[in-house]
Design a protein around this motif. Structure first.
Motif, PDB file in Angstrom:
ATOM      1  N   GLY A  29     -16.680  10.475  -1.743  1.00 54.85           N
ATOM      2  CA  GLY A  29     -18.121  10.553  -1.536  1.00 54.85           C
ATOM      3  C   GLY A  29     -18.836   9.337  -2.091  1.00 54.85           C
ATOM      4  N   GLU A  30     -18.341   8.840  -3.230  1.00 51.30           N
ATOM      5  CA  GLU A  30     -18.948   7.663  -3.856  1.00 51.30           C
ATOM      6  C   GLU A  30     -18.742   6.413  -3.012  1.00 51.30           C
ATOM      7  OE1 GLU A  30     -20.846   5.105  -6.444  1.00 51.30           O
ATOM      8  OE2 GLU A  30     -20.791   7.283  -6.612  1.00 51.30           O
ATOM      9  N   VAL A  31     -17.509   6.183  -2.565  1.00 51.48           N
ATOM     10  CA  VAL A  31     -17.241   4.936  -1.843  1.00 51.48           C
ATOM     11  C   VAL A  31     -17.793   4.972  -0.419  1.00 51.48           C
ATOM     12  CG1 VAL A  31     -14.944   5.573  -0.933  1.00 51.48           C
ATOM     13  CG2 VAL A  31     -15.475   3.178  -1.414  1.00 51.48           C
ATOM     14  N   LEU A  32     -17.849   6.160   0.196  1.00 49.89           N
ATOM     15  CA  LEU A  32     -18.318   6.248   1.576  1.00 49.89           C
ATOM     16  C   LEU A  32     -19.832   6.331   1.694  1.00 49.89           C
ATOM     17  CD1 LEU A  32     -15.671   8.736   3.029  1.00 49.89           C
ATOM     18  CD2 LEU A  32     -15.767   6.266   3.358  1.00 49.89           C
ATOM     19  N   PHE A  33     -20.460   7.091   0.770  1.00 49.28           N
ATOM     20  CA  PHE A  33     -21.892   7.355   0.900  1.00 49.28           C
ATOM     21  C   PHE A  33     -22.703   7.034  -0.351  1.00 49.28           C
ATOM     22  CE2 PHE A  33     -19.585  10.864   3.190  1.00 49.28           C
ATOM     23  CZ  PHE A  33     -19.690  10.310   4.461  1.00 49.28           C
ATOM     24  N   GLY A  34     -22.043   6.682  -1.441  1.00 50.77           N
ATOM     25  CA  GLY A  34     -22.759   6.553  -2.702  1.00 50.77           C
ATOM     26  C   GLY A  34     -23.246   7.898  -3.191  1.00 50.77           C
ATOM     27  N   ALA A  35     -22.545   8.968  -2.829  1.00 53.86           N
ATOM     28  CA  ALA A  35     -22.976  10.332  -3.146  1.00 53.86           C
ATOM     29  C   ALA A  35     -22.568  10.739  -4.548  1.00 53.86           C
ATOM     30  CB  ALA A  35     -22.377  11.313  -2.132  1.00 53.86           C
ATOM     31  N   ARG A  36     -23.400  11.564  -5.178  1.00 60.26           N
ATOM     32  CA  ARG A  36     -23.121  12.064  -6.526  1.00 60.26           C
ATOM     33  C   ARG A  36     -22.634  13.504  -6.519  1.00 60.26           C
ATOM     34  NH1 ARG A  36     -28.417  11.609  -9.809  1.00 60.26           N
ATOM     35  NH2 ARG A  36     -27.113  12.718 -11.281  1.00 60.26           N
ATOM     36  N   GLU A  37     -22.990  14.278  -5.493  1.00 63.25           N
ATOM     37  CA  GLU A  37     -22.661  15.703  -5.466  1.00 63.25           C
ATOM     38  C   GLU A  37     -21.985  16.067  -4.149  1.00 63.25           C
ATOM     39  OE1 GLU A  37     -26.120  18.009  -6.246  1.00 63.25           O
ATOM     40  OE2 GLU A  37     -26.666  16.882  -8.047  1.00 63.25           O
ATOM     41  N   ARG A  38     -21.143  17.116  -4.218  1.00 68.64           N
ATOM     42  CA  ARG A  38     -20.387  17.523  -3.039  1.00 68.64           C
ATOM     43  C   ARG A  38     -21.305  18.017  -1.926  1.00 68.64           C
ATOM     44  NH1 ARG A  38     -15.032  21.388  -3.221  1.00 68.64           N
ATOM     45  NH2 ARG A  38     -14.559  19.972  -4.956  1.00 68.64           N
ATOM     46  N   ARG A  39     -22.446  18.549  -2.257  1.00 66.60           N
ATOM     47  CA  ARG A  39     -23.329  19.078  -1.223  1.00 66.60           C
ATOM     48  C   ARG A  39     -23.941  17.973  -0.355  1.00 66.60           C
ATOM     49  NH1 ARG A  39     -28.670  20.973  -4.715  1.00 66.60           N
ATOM     50  NH2 ARG A  39     -29.163  18.928  -5.600  1.00 66.60           N
TER      51      ARG A  39
END
Length: 318
Positions: A29-39
Motif C-alpha cells: 500500500g505504501e509503495v503503490l499508493f502512499g497509503a497508511r491504512e488498509r481501508r
C-alpha cells in the motif's frame, strides 16, 4: 535399498510459504499508493496468493506444501474475505487478534510456532518468509538449525528498506517482489472523508516517501549527499530523512514498539543514537559536527510518528 534416484530426491523436497499479511499489505500500500491504512485500498487476495504460489514454483526446488496466511481479525472472528481465502486449496489461514486501535496481536507468535514445527518435524526443506519484523529472527535461526533453508521475500520499498536488517542477514536468500508484480492485485479505494478538524500542512506519506505528488520534494538516496555543503546540512532534507527512518521502523519494528516511545519528544539515548546512525547511512555523511541537525532529525522523526497515531502537536521541542 540402493541410492534413490534424483527424481525421487527432488520429489521429497518440499517448501512452505509463510506470509505476514500485515507486512505485505502495508508495504505494498505504501509503495503503490502512499497509503497508511488498509481501508485505503482493496486487494484481490485470492489472485495474489496464486501469483505467490507461481513465483515460488518458478524459483524453489520441490513441491509446495501449503501457503500459511497470517492475518488478524477482531476477536479472531474471520471476515468474509478471510473466509474466502481459507477455502482456497493449499492455503492455511492463521488469525491473530485485531484490537480496537487496529493493532495486530499474536501474529508473529503464530509464525514462529509454525516455522518451528515445520522445521522440527522435517515437513519442509525450504521455507519462504514474506515478512519484515526483527522478532522473527530467532525463528529463522531455529529453523536453520534443523536444516531448513529460509528464503526471505520482501516488498519493493518506496524508499530505503522496509525489512529488519538482522532478518535480511540471517536468511539464506533474499528476494524483493517488485511493485509491478503486485500492482495488478491492489486497487485504491474511493477517497474517504477527512476526519481531521482542519487540514494539515504536513506532507502526506505519499508526498514524502513515494514522490507521487508533484508538490512533494523528492529526495533520493543517491542525491542526499549533495545537500551537505560548507554551510552544513539542509534542514528540510534532514527532517525528511528523520521521517523516512520513522516510517521504516514502523514497518519493520511494528507500531506497538514505536507507540512505546510516546508521548515524546524525548528519545531514549540508545534509540536516539540508532536514529542518528540510520540517518547518516541515508545521507552518506556524518551529522555529528552539526548539533542543530540532530534537532531537525528528531523533528522529522516525531512528525511521522505523530501522524501515524493521529496526534496533533507542533514540532518536537528543541
Amino acid at each position: 535399498m540402493g541410492i534413490p534416484d534424483l527424481a525421487t530426491s527432488a520429489f521429497a523436497m518440499k517448501y512452505a510459504i509463510l506470509v505476514d499479511v500485515g507486512y505485505l499489505y502495508a508495504a505494498a500500500g505504501e509503495v503503490l499508493f502512499g497509503a497508511r491504512e488498509r481501508r485505503e485500498y482493496r486487494v484481490a487476495a485470492d489472485e495474489l496468493i496464486q501469483v505467490l504460489q507461481k513465483h515460488g514454483a518458478e524459483g524453489l526446488p520441490g513441491e509446495l506444501l501449503r501457503v500459511y496466511w497470517y492475518d488478524a481479525a477482531h476477536d479472531r472472528v474471520p471476515t468474509v474475505d478471510q473466509r474466502v481465502i481459507a477455502a482456497l486449496p493449499m492455503v492455511k489461514v492463521r488469525l491473530g487478534n485485531l484490537n480496537k486501535q487496529g493493532q495486530q496481536k499474536g501474529v508473529d507468535a503464530q509464525i514462529r510456532s509454525d516455522l518451528d514445527a515445520l522445521a522440527r518435524h522435517g515437513a519442509v526443506t525450504d521455507a519462504v518468509l514474506l515478512a519484515g519484523d526483527e522478532d522473527l529472527v530467532s525463528a529463522v535461526e531455529a529453523a536453520q538449525a534443523y536444516g531448513v533453508r529460509i528464503h526471505l521475500w520482501g516488498v519493493e520499498p518506496s524508499y530505503g528498506s522496509n525489512q529488519a536488517e538482522r532478518l535480511v542477514w540471517e536468511s539464506d536468500t533474499v528476494q524483493v517482489l517488485s511493485a509491478d508484480l503486485l500492482r495488478p492485485y491492489f486497487r485504491q479505494a474511493h477517497p474517504l472523508p477527512h476526519h481531521a478538524t482542519q487540514p494539515s500542512a504536513a506532507p502526506t506519506p505519499a508526498e514524502v516517501f513515494a514522490a507521487r505528488a508533484p508538490a512533494a520534494k523528492s529526495v533520493r538516496p543517491h542525491s542526499l549527499g549533495a545537500t551537505l555543503s560548507k554551510l552544513g546540512p539542509n534542514p528540510n532534507t534532514v527532517e525528511e530523512v528523520g521521517e523516512h527512518v520513522a516510517q521504516k521502523w514502523i514497518l519493520t519494528r511494528g507500531r506497538d514498539n514505536i507507540r512505546d516511545l510516546l508521548p515524546g519528544p524525548i528519545l531514549p539515548t540508545v534509540i536516539d543514537t540508532e536514529l542518528l546512525i540510520e540517518a547518516e547511512k541515508e545521507l552518506g555523511h556524518s551529522l555529528r559536527p552539526y548539533p542543530e541537525a540532530r534537532v531537525w532529525l528528531r523533528d522529522g522523526f516525531w512528525a511521522r510518528v505523530y501522524r501515524e497515531f493521529d496526534i496533533t502537536v507542533g514540532k518536537a521541542t528543541k
